[in-house]
Design an enzyme around this catalytic site. Structure first.
Site, PDB file in Angstrom:
ATOM      1  N   HIS A   1      -9.696   1.046   4.519  1.00 49.67           N
ATOM      2  CA  HIS A   1      -8.459   1.347   5.241  1.00 49.67           C
ATOM      3  C   HIS A   1      -8.765   2.353   6.356  1.00 49.67           C
ATOM      4  CE1 HIS A   1      -4.474   2.763   6.221  1.00 49.67           C
ATOM      5  NE2 HIS A   1      -4.022   1.656   5.657  1.00 49.67           N
TER       6      HIS A   1
ATOM      7  N   GLU B   1      -5.437  -4.563  10.726  1.00 53.24           N
ATOM      8  CA  GLU B   1      -4.483  -3.471  10.886  1.00 53.24           C
ATOM      9  C   GLU B   1      -4.867  -2.645  12.112  1.00 53.24           C
ATOM     10  OE1 GLU B   1      -2.420  -2.455   6.895  1.00 53.24           O
ATOM     11  OE2 GLU B   1      -4.178  -1.202   7.118  1.00 53.24           O
TER      12      GLU B   1
ATOM     13  N   ASN C   1       0.857  -1.184   0.000  1.00 53.99           N
ATOM     14  CA  ASN C   1       0.000   0.000   0.000  1.00 53.99           C
ATOM     15  C   ASN C   1       0.898   1.241   0.000  1.00 53.99           C
ATOM     16  OD1 ASN C   1      -1.846   1.999   0.434  1.00 53.99           O
ATOM     17  ND2 ASN C   1      -2.370   1.401   2.542  1.00 53.99           N
TER      18      ASN C   1
ATOM     19  N   GLY D   1       4.759   1.703   4.656  1.00 53.18           N
ATOM     20  CA  GLY D   1       6.070   2.353   4.527  1.00 53.18           C
ATOM     21  C   GLY D   1       7.146   1.463   3.916  1.00 53.18           C
TER      22      GLY D   1
ATOM     23  N   GLY E   1       2.037   2.912  10.591  1.00 56.68           N
ATOM     24  CA  GLY E   1       2.971   4.009  10.365  1.00 56.68           C
ATOM     25  C   GLY E   1       3.658   4.511  11.627  1.00 56.68           C
TER      26      GLY E   1
ATOM     27  N   GLU F   1      -7.274   4.849   7.402  1.00 58.52           N
ATOM     28  CA  GLU F   1      -7.080   6.265   7.061  1.00 58.52           C
ATOM     29  C   GLU F   1      -8.308   6.820   6.339  1.00 58.52           C
ATOM     30  OE1 GLU F   1      -3.257   5.760   5.172  1.00 58.52           O
ATOM     31  OE2 GLU F   1      -2.408   5.349   7.142  1.00 58.52           O
TER      32      GLU F   1
ATOM     33  N   SER G   1       3.192  -1.392  10.460  1.00 55.70           N
ATOM     34  CA  SER G   1       4.631  -1.344  10.729  1.00 55.70           C
ATOM     35  C   SER G   1       5.346  -2.668  10.459  1.00 55.70           C
ATOM     36  CB  SER G   1       4.890  -0.860  12.159  1.00 55.70           C
ATOM     37  OG  SER G   1       4.391   0.457  12.330  1.00 55.70           O
TER      38      SER G   1
ATOM     39  N   LYS H   1       0.013   4.227  -0.396  1.00 59.39           N
ATOM     40  CA  LYS H   1      -0.696   5.427   0.071  1.00 59.39           C
ATOM     41  C   LYS H   1      -0.431   6.569  -0.932  1.00 59.39           C
ATOM     42  CE  LYS H   1      -0.355   3.526   4.617  1.00 59.39           C
ATOM     43  NZ  LYS H   1      -0.368   3.701   6.053  1.00 59.39           N
TER      44      LYS H   1
HETATM   45  P1  PGA Z   1       2.578   0.790   7.568  1.00 56.49           P
HETATM   46  O1  PGA Z   1       1.135   0.921   6.890  1.00 56.49           O
HETATM   47  O2  PGA Z   1       3.183  -0.509   7.101  1.00 56.49           O
HETATM   48  O3  PGA Z   1       3.339   1.993   7.097  1.00 56.49           O
HETATM   49  O4  PGA Z   1       2.361   0.794   9.048  1.00 56.49           O
HETATM   50  C1  PGA Z   1       0.308  -0.193   6.724  1.00 56.49           C
HETATM   51  C2  PGA Z   1      -1.003   0.246   6.129  1.00 56.49           C
HETATM   52  O5  PGA Z   1      -1.504   1.316   6.482  1.00 56.49           O
HETATM   53  O6  PGA Z   1      -1.587  -0.472   5.296  1.00 56.49           O
END
Ligand code: PGA
Length: 252
Positions: free
Chosen positions: A93, A165, A9, A232, A171, A95, A210, A11
Protein backbone atom coordinates in the site's frame (compact mmCIF):
# COMPACT_ATOMS: atom_id res chain seq x y z
CA UNK A 1 -16.38 -12.82 -16.85
CA UNK A 2 -14.18 -12.02 -13.86
CA UNK A 3 -16.06 -11.97 -10.55
CA UNK A 4 -15.73 -8.49 -9.05
CA UNK A 5 -13.78 -8.10 -5.84
CA UNK A 6 -14.50 -5.42 -3.27
CA UNK A 7 -11.88 -5.08 -0.54
CA UNK A 8 -12.37 -2.86 2.49
CA UNK A 9 -9.19 -1.29 3.84
CA UNK A 10 -10.00 0.09 7.28
CA UNK A 11 -6.44 1.36 7.77
CA UNK A 12 -5.87 2.30 11.44
CA UNK A 13 -9.52 2.82 12.31
CA UNK A 14 -11.78 0.89 14.62
CA UNK A 15 -12.35 -0.59 18.05
CA UNK A 16 -13.94 -3.76 19.39
CA UNK A 17 -17.20 -1.86 19.71
CA UNK A 18 -17.01 -0.72 16.10
CA UNK A 19 -16.23 -4.26 14.92
CA UNK A 20 -19.36 -5.62 16.59
CA UNK A 21 -21.54 -2.78 15.33
CA UNK A 22 -20.13 -3.20 11.83
CA UNK A 23 -20.71 -6.93 11.77
CA UNK A 24 -24.30 -6.42 12.88
CA UNK A 25 -24.85 -4.09 9.91
CA UNK A 26 -23.14 -6.28 7.36
CA UNK A 27 -25.46 -8.48 5.40
CA UNK A 28 -23.63 -11.15 3.43
CA UNK A 29 -22.90 -10.06 -0.14
CA UNK A 30 -24.51 -11.81 -3.07
CA UNK A 31 -22.58 -14.55 -4.81
CA UNK A 32 -21.78 -12.23 -7.75
CA UNK A 33 -19.22 -10.28 -5.72
CA UNK A 34 -16.31 -11.34 -3.56
CA UNK A 35 -16.05 -9.23 -0.41
CA UNK A 36 -12.83 -8.99 1.61
CA UNK A 37 -12.60 -7.05 4.86
CA UNK A 38 -9.20 -5.84 6.03
CA UNK A 39 -9.48 -4.49 9.58
CA UNK A 40 -6.47 -3.68 11.78
CA UNK A 41 -4.58 -6.79 12.92
CA UNK A 42 -6.00 -7.03 16.48
CA UNK A 43 -9.53 -7.45 15.10
CA UNK A 44 -8.78 -10.04 12.43
CA UNK A 45 -9.51 -13.14 14.45
CA UNK A 46 -12.79 -11.85 15.86
CA UNK A 47 -14.00 -10.83 12.43
CA UNK A 48 -12.84 -14.04 10.79
CA UNK A 49 -14.76 -16.09 13.36
CA UNK A 50 -17.89 -13.98 12.98
CA UNK A 51 -17.84 -14.20 9.18
CA UNK A 52 -16.95 -17.86 8.93
CA UNK A 53 -20.38 -18.92 7.71
CA UNK A 54 -20.75 -16.02 5.25
CA UNK A 55 -19.29 -15.33 1.85
CA UNK A 56 -17.15 -12.45 3.14
CA UNK A 57 -13.48 -13.19 3.76
CA UNK A 58 -10.88 -11.53 5.93
CA UNK A 59 -7.60 -10.00 4.86
CA UNK A 60 -4.71 -8.28 6.58
CA UNK A 61 -3.41 -4.85 5.61
CA UNK A 62 0.21 -5.98 5.49
CA UNK A 63 2.42 -8.97 6.30
CA UNK A 64 6.04 -9.57 7.10
CA UNK A 65 8.49 -10.53 4.39
CA UNK A 66 10.00 -12.98 6.87
CA UNK A 67 8.60 -16.46 6.45
CA UNK A 68 9.94 -18.19 9.54
CA UNK A 69 9.37 -17.33 13.19
CA UNK A 70 12.23 -15.36 14.65
CA UNK A 71 13.48 -12.22 16.35
CA UNK A 72 11.45 -9.72 14.32
CA UNK A 73 9.82 -7.46 16.90
CA UNK A 74 6.52 -6.03 15.76
CA UNK A 75 6.26 -8.19 12.66
CA UNK A 76 3.34 -10.51 11.85
CA UNK A 77 4.02 -13.34 9.45
CA UNK A 78 1.73 -14.45 6.66
CA UNK A 79 1.54 -17.86 8.30
CA UNK A 80 0.19 -16.28 11.50
CA UNK A 81 -2.39 -14.34 9.51
CA UNK A 82 -3.54 -17.55 7.83
CA UNK A 83 -3.61 -19.19 11.25
CA UNK A 84 -6.20 -16.70 12.57
CA UNK A 85 -8.43 -17.05 9.52
CA UNK A 86 -7.10 -14.59 6.95
CA UNK A 87 -7.25 -15.63 3.33
CA UNK A 88 -5.92 -12.37 1.88
CA UNK A 89 -3.41 -9.65 2.57
CA UNK A 90 -2.76 -6.26 1.08
CA UNK A 91 0.91 -5.65 0.24
CA UNK A 92 2.66 -2.51 -0.97
CA UNK A 93 0.00 0.00 0.00
CA UNK A 94 1.33 3.47 -0.83
CA UNK A 95 1.03 4.52 2.82
CA UNK A 96 3.51 1.78 3.68
CA UNK A 97 5.75 2.51 0.71
CA UNK A 98 5.94 6.19 1.67
CA UNK A 99 5.64 6.26 5.44
CA UNK A 100 7.56 3.06 6.14
CA UNK A 101 10.03 3.24 3.28
CA UNK A 102 8.94 -0.05 1.71
CA UNK A 103 10.88 -0.67 -1.49
CA UNK A 104 9.69 -2.61 -4.54
CA UNK A 105 12.06 -5.37 -3.43
CA UNK A 106 10.55 -5.61 0.04
CA UNK A 107 7.02 -5.55 -1.36
CA UNK A 108 7.94 -8.40 -3.73
CA UNK A 109 9.30 -10.40 -0.78
CA UNK A 110 6.07 -9.80 1.17
CA UNK A 111 4.05 -10.84 -1.85
CA UNK A 112 6.00 -14.10 -2.16
CA UNK A 113 5.72 -14.79 1.59
CA UNK A 114 1.96 -14.26 1.43
CA UNK A 115 1.52 -16.67 -1.46
CA UNK A 116 3.72 -19.23 0.20
CA UNK A 117 1.50 -19.14 3.31
CA UNK A 118 -1.58 -19.68 1.17
CA UNK A 119 -2.82 -16.08 1.27
CA UNK A 120 -3.85 -14.22 -1.86
CA UNK A 121 -1.97 -10.94 -2.03
CA UNK A 122 -3.62 -7.71 -3.13
CA UNK A 123 -0.69 -5.84 -4.62
CA UNK A 124 -1.07 -2.06 -4.56
CA UNK A 125 0.61 0.00 -7.25
CA UNK A 126 0.24 3.68 -8.04
CA UNK A 127 2.00 6.87 -8.98
CA UNK A 128 2.28 10.17 -7.13
CA UNK A 129 0.96 13.45 -8.47
CA UNK A 130 4.50 14.57 -9.36
CA UNK A 131 5.14 11.34 -11.27
CA UNK A 132 1.90 11.80 -13.21
CA UNK A 133 2.75 15.43 -13.96
CA UNK A 134 6.13 14.28 -15.27
CA UNK A 135 4.34 11.74 -17.51
CA UNK A 136 5.97 8.89 -15.63
CA UNK A 137 2.81 7.31 -14.23
CA UNK A 138 2.94 4.28 -16.54
CA UNK A 139 6.64 3.68 -16.01
CA UNK A 140 6.26 3.85 -12.22
CA UNK A 141 3.21 1.60 -12.02
CA UNK A 142 4.50 -1.03 -14.43
CA UNK A 143 7.89 -0.91 -12.66
CA UNK A 144 6.19 -1.64 -9.31
CA UNK A 145 4.30 -4.50 -10.93
CA UNK A 146 7.32 -5.98 -12.71
CA UNK A 147 9.32 -6.01 -9.46
CA UNK A 148 6.77 -8.51 -8.18
CA UNK A 149 6.19 -10.44 -11.41
CA UNK A 150 9.94 -11.07 -11.63
CA UNK A 151 9.67 -13.02 -8.38
CA UNK A 152 6.48 -14.98 -8.91
CA UNK A 153 6.32 -18.41 -10.52
CA UNK A 154 4.17 -18.42 -13.63
CA UNK A 155 1.79 -20.94 -12.07
CA UNK A 156 1.16 -18.54 -9.15
CA UNK A 157 0.67 -15.53 -11.38
CA UNK A 158 -3.10 -15.87 -11.49
CA UNK A 159 -3.32 -16.08 -7.71
CA UNK A 160 -3.24 -12.40 -6.94
CA UNK A 161 -5.16 -9.17 -7.24
CA UNK A 162 -3.61 -5.92 -8.41
CA UNK A 163 -5.00 -2.69 -6.95
CA UNK A 164 -4.27 0.42 -8.97
CA UNK A 165 -4.31 3.26 -6.46
CA UNK A 166 -2.99 6.59 -7.70
CA UNK A 167 -1.41 8.12 -4.59
CA UNK A 168 -2.98 11.51 -5.28
CA UNK A 169 -6.45 9.96 -5.21
CA UNK A 170 -6.17 8.19 -1.85
CA UNK A 171 -8.22 9.78 0.89
CA UNK A 172 -8.39 13.07 -1.03
CA UNK A 173 -11.86 12.86 -2.54
CA UNK A 174 -10.18 13.49 -5.89
CA UNK A 175 -10.44 10.20 -7.75
CA UNK A 176 -9.01 9.33 -11.14
CA UNK A 177 -11.53 9.54 -13.95
CA UNK A 178 -12.82 6.12 -14.97
CA UNK A 179 -11.06 6.47 -18.33
CA UNK A 180 -7.71 7.38 -16.73
CA UNK A 181 -8.03 4.38 -14.43
CA UNK A 182 -9.10 2.09 -17.29
CA UNK A 183 -6.04 3.10 -19.32
CA UNK A 184 -3.72 2.09 -16.46
CA UNK A 185 -5.64 -1.12 -15.78
CA UNK A 186 -5.27 -2.07 -19.44
CA UNK A 187 -1.50 -1.50 -19.26
CA UNK A 188 -1.28 -3.60 -16.10
CA UNK A 189 -3.18 -6.43 -17.79
CA UNK A 190 -0.93 -6.19 -20.85
CA UNK A 191 2.17 -6.41 -18.66
CA UNK A 192 0.80 -9.58 -17.03
CA UNK A 193 -0.13 -10.98 -20.46
CA UNK A 194 3.52 -10.72 -21.50
CA UNK A 195 4.21 -13.35 -18.79
CA UNK A 196 1.05 -15.43 -18.94
CA UNK A 197 -1.94 -14.96 -21.21
CA UNK A 198 -4.20 -17.06 -19.03
CA UNK A 199 -3.24 -15.19 -15.85
CA UNK A 200 -3.94 -11.87 -17.58
CA UNK A 201 -7.42 -13.08 -18.47
CA UNK A 202 -8.30 -14.16 -14.95
CA UNK A 203 -6.42 -11.71 -12.73
CA UNK A 204 -8.59 -9.08 -11.12
CA UNK A 205 -7.36 -5.51 -11.27
CA UNK A 206 -9.25 -3.28 -8.86
CA UNK A 207 -9.25 0.50 -8.56
CA UNK A 208 -8.65 2.35 -5.30
CA UNK A 209 -8.64 6.01 -4.37
CA UNK A 210 -11.71 7.88 -3.08
CA UNK A 211 -14.19 5.26 -4.30
CA UNK A 212 -17.67 5.94 -2.92
CA UNK A 213 -21.15 4.53 -3.31
CA UNK A 214 -21.81 7.40 -5.73
CA UNK A 215 -18.86 7.05 -8.11
CA UNK A 216 -18.25 3.28 -8.01
CA UNK A 217 -20.65 2.42 -10.80
CA UNK A 218 -18.70 4.50 -13.34
CA UNK A 219 -15.49 2.61 -12.56
CA UNK A 220 -17.17 -0.78 -12.82
CA UNK A 221 -18.47 0.11 -16.29
CA UNK A 222 -14.86 -0.06 -17.56
CA UNK A 223 -13.79 -3.37 -19.09
CA UNK A 224 -10.57 -3.79 -17.09
CA UNK A 225 -11.80 -2.55 -13.70
CA UNK A 226 -12.77 -5.64 -11.74
CA UNK A 227 -13.69 -4.13 -8.41
CA UNK A 228 -12.38 -1.70 -5.82
CA UNK A 229 -10.12 -1.30 -2.83
CA UNK A 230 -12.08 1.02 -0.60
CA UNK A 231 -10.69 3.02 2.31
CA UNK A 232 -12.82 5.75 3.88
CA UNK A 233 -16.12 4.59 2.40
CA UNK A 234 -15.61 1.08 3.78
CA UNK A 235 -15.92 2.22 7.39
CA UNK A 236 -19.71 2.18 7.12
CA UNK A 237 -21.15 -1.22 6.17
CA UNK A 238 -23.97 0.51 4.29
CA UNK A 239 -21.67 2.31 1.87
CA UNK A 240 -19.47 -0.75 1.42
CA UNK A 241 -22.52 -2.85 0.55
CA UNK A 242 -23.75 -0.17 -1.86
CA UNK A 243 -20.38 -0.30 -3.65
CA UNK A 244 -20.61 -4.10 -3.73
CA UNK A 245 -24.11 -3.84 -5.18
CA UNK A 246 -22.79 -1.60 -8.00
CA UNK A 247 -20.16 -4.22 -8.76
CA UNK A 248 -22.78 -6.98 -8.71
CA UNK A 249 -24.86 -5.03 -11.22
CA UNK A 250 -21.97 -5.30 -13.66
CA UNK A 251 -22.45 -9.05 -13.67
CA UNK A 252 -26.13 -8.84 -14.64
P1 PGA B 1 -9.67 5.82 0.15
O1 PGA B 1 -8.46 4.81 0.41
O2 PGA B 1 -10.82 5.02 -0.43
O3 PGA B 1 -9.99 6.41 1.49
O4 PGA B 1 -9.18 6.85 -0.82
C1 PGA B 1 -8.18 3.77 -0.48
C2 PGA B 1 -6.95 3.04 -0.02
O5 PGA B 1 -6.02 3.67 0.48
O6 PGA B 1 -6.88 1.80 -0.14
Amino acid sequence: MRRPLIAANWKMHGSLAMVDEYLAGLRGPGAEVELVLCPPAPYLERMAAALEETRAAIGAQDCSAERDDGAYTGEVSARMLADVGCRWTIVGHSERRRRHGESDKLVAAKFAAAQEAGLTPILCVGETQAERAAERAHVVVIGQLEAVLNRVDVENMGRMVVAYEPVWAIGTGECATPTTAQEMHRLVREAIARRSGSAAETVRIVYGGSVTADNAVDFFAQPDIDGALVGGASLQPGSLLAIAASAAARMN
